[in-house]
Scaffold this active site. Structure first.
Site, PDB file in Angstrom:
ATOM      1  N   ARG A 117     -18.272 -23.955  16.083  1.00 39.73           N
ATOM      2  CA  ARG A 117     -18.049 -22.113  15.292  1.00 39.73           C
ATOM      3  C   ARG A 117     -16.636 -22.191  14.884  1.00 39.73           C
ATOM      4  NH1 ARG A 117     -18.820 -19.264  12.401  1.00 39.73           N
ATOM      5  NH2 ARG A 117     -21.029 -20.117  12.267  1.00 39.73           N
ATOM      6  N   LYS A 152       1.045  -8.342   6.547  1.00 35.05           N
ATOM      7  CA  LYS A 152       0.411  -7.036   7.942  1.00 35.05           C
ATOM      8  C   LYS A 152      -0.546  -8.284   8.494  1.00 35.05           C
ATOM      9  CE  LYS A 152       0.319  -3.275   5.653  1.00 35.05           C
ATOM     10  NZ  LYS A 152       0.259  -1.914   4.342  1.00 35.05           N
ATOM     11  N   LYS A 184      12.410   0.952   5.019  1.00 31.96           N
ATOM     12  CA  LYS A 184      11.449   1.386   4.590  1.00 31.96           C
ATOM     13  C   LYS A 184      11.930   2.439   4.562  1.00 31.96           C
ATOM     14  CE  LYS A 184       7.434  -0.666   3.800  1.00 31.96           C
ATOM     15  NZ  LYS A 184       6.128  -0.852   4.037  1.00 31.96           N
ATOM     16  N   GLU A 213      12.866   0.057  -0.558  1.00 30.15           N
ATOM     17  CA  GLU A 213      12.042   0.862  -1.006  1.00 30.15           C
ATOM     18  C   GLU A 213      11.956   2.242  -1.779  1.00 30.15           C
ATOM     19  OE1 GLU A 213       8.045   1.467   1.886  1.00 30.15           O
ATOM     20  OE2 GLU A 213       8.743   3.639   1.423  1.00 30.15           O
ATOM     21  N   ASP A 234       7.300   2.808  -4.615  1.00 29.81           N
ATOM     22  CA  ASP A 234       6.216   2.580  -3.252  1.00 29.81           C
ATOM     23  C   ASP A 234       4.998   3.902  -4.267  1.00 29.81           C
ATOM     24  OD1 ASP A 234       4.548   2.881  -0.671  1.00 29.81           O
ATOM     25  OD2 ASP A 234       5.723   4.131  -0.101  1.00 29.81           O
TER      26      ASP A 234
END
Length: 296
Positions: A117, A152, A184, A213, A234
């Site tokens: 597994r 992410k 950002k 950004e 963006d």
């Protein structure tokens, strides 16, 4: 160290992975099934199976691209030590069809099932990332755009997930907060605008790559005039991105981000951007269905 472990260590290092870190992650994963102090046991296998040697097959149940087979092999090696043989393992990044056998594992059946597994968890997840990335690569074929991953990623598994993106033909964005600056929206607000934010980073870290950004063409103009070499567009419409490409005229690398879907990929690429960043490659990917079967 056994020959198998030496082979796997070398392969992981060549893939840009740290074998010791991967082993530590595998140890944590195995401990979820069996405590490392030796007090645990696979009660089902102990009750139902004689401890005979078997050859099990790792098989693919749907078309895709495989990744993480070396890590899966290392799981079996960690559980069984020198008492395991891995054969017929195909290379990560290979395209596979449903029904293909991608690896065979020979060893004591109880140990093989203990490792099953955890090995599959790595291989199915990483192969899912590689497969999803390959779909994006195919959608962008013939354009200049390349698919780019993001930060992410699952905590602790960034290196593995970004490796899987490479197996699928994608490109890695920054690995950490220190190997590249990415200005950002929150940085822009705190600094008082895109230009002050960019200039502040360049003043503090003049040799570091900087990406900023922007949300409109006026911000883009300010950065291009200041010499910014990488800009993130963006949540722009396709029309605005095409305008941004024309305005930039090769002076900066342009990355499209926000609201990217596979269905939209081609039309975004045809605006002329250099990269399309896709968080979904790692944060919400579907696994590739692999399974392990014992001889009937």
């Amino acid at each position: 160290m056994s020959d198998l472990k030496e082979v796997l260590d070398t392969e992981l290092e060549e893939a840009g992975l740290d074998p010791e870190r991967v082993r530590a992650q595998i140890a944590d994963a195995l401990a979820e099934d069996l405590p490392p102090d030796g007090t645990g046991v696979d009660v089902t296998s102990e009750a139902t199976l004689p401890d005979v040697r078997v050859t099990a097959e790792f098989g693919v149940r749907e078309d895709g691209v495989v990744a993480g087979l070396a890590i899966a092999a290392l799981v079996f090696s960690e559980v069984l030590g020198d008492d395991v043989e891995i054969t017929d393992r195909i290379a990560d990044g290979s395209r596979v069809r449903a029904g293909d056998v991608v690896m065979r594992i020979t060893g004591p059946v109880r140990g093989v099932l203990i490792a099953e597994r955890t090995a599959l968890n790595y291989a199915t997840h990483l192969s899912g990332i590689a497969t999803a990335t390959a779909h994006w690569v195919a959608a962008l074929e013939g354009t200049r755009a390349k698919v780019l991953d993001t930060r992410k990623t699952l905590p602790g598994y960034r290196a593995l997930q970004k490796y899987a993106v490479r197996c699928g033909g994608g490109v890695n964005h920054r690995f950490s907060l220190s190997d590249m600056a990415l200005v950002k929206d929150n940085h822009v607000v705190a600094a008082g605008g895109v230009l002050p934010a960019y200039l502040a980073v360049k003043a503090r870290y003049p040799d570091l790559p900087v990406e900023v950004e922007v949300t409109d063409l006026d911000e883009l103009r300010l950065l291009l005039d200041a010499g910014c070499e990488r800009v993130l567009l963006d949540n722009m419409s396709n029309e605005m991105m095409a305008e941004a490409v024309a305005l930039t005229d090769g002076r900066a690398v342009l990355e499209a981000s926000g609201g990217m879907t596979l269905e939209r990929a081609r039309e975004v690429a045809e605006t002329g951007v250099d990269f399309i960043s896709v968080g979904a490659l790692t944060h919400s990917v579907k696994v590739l269905d692999l399974g392990m079967d014992l001889p009937g």
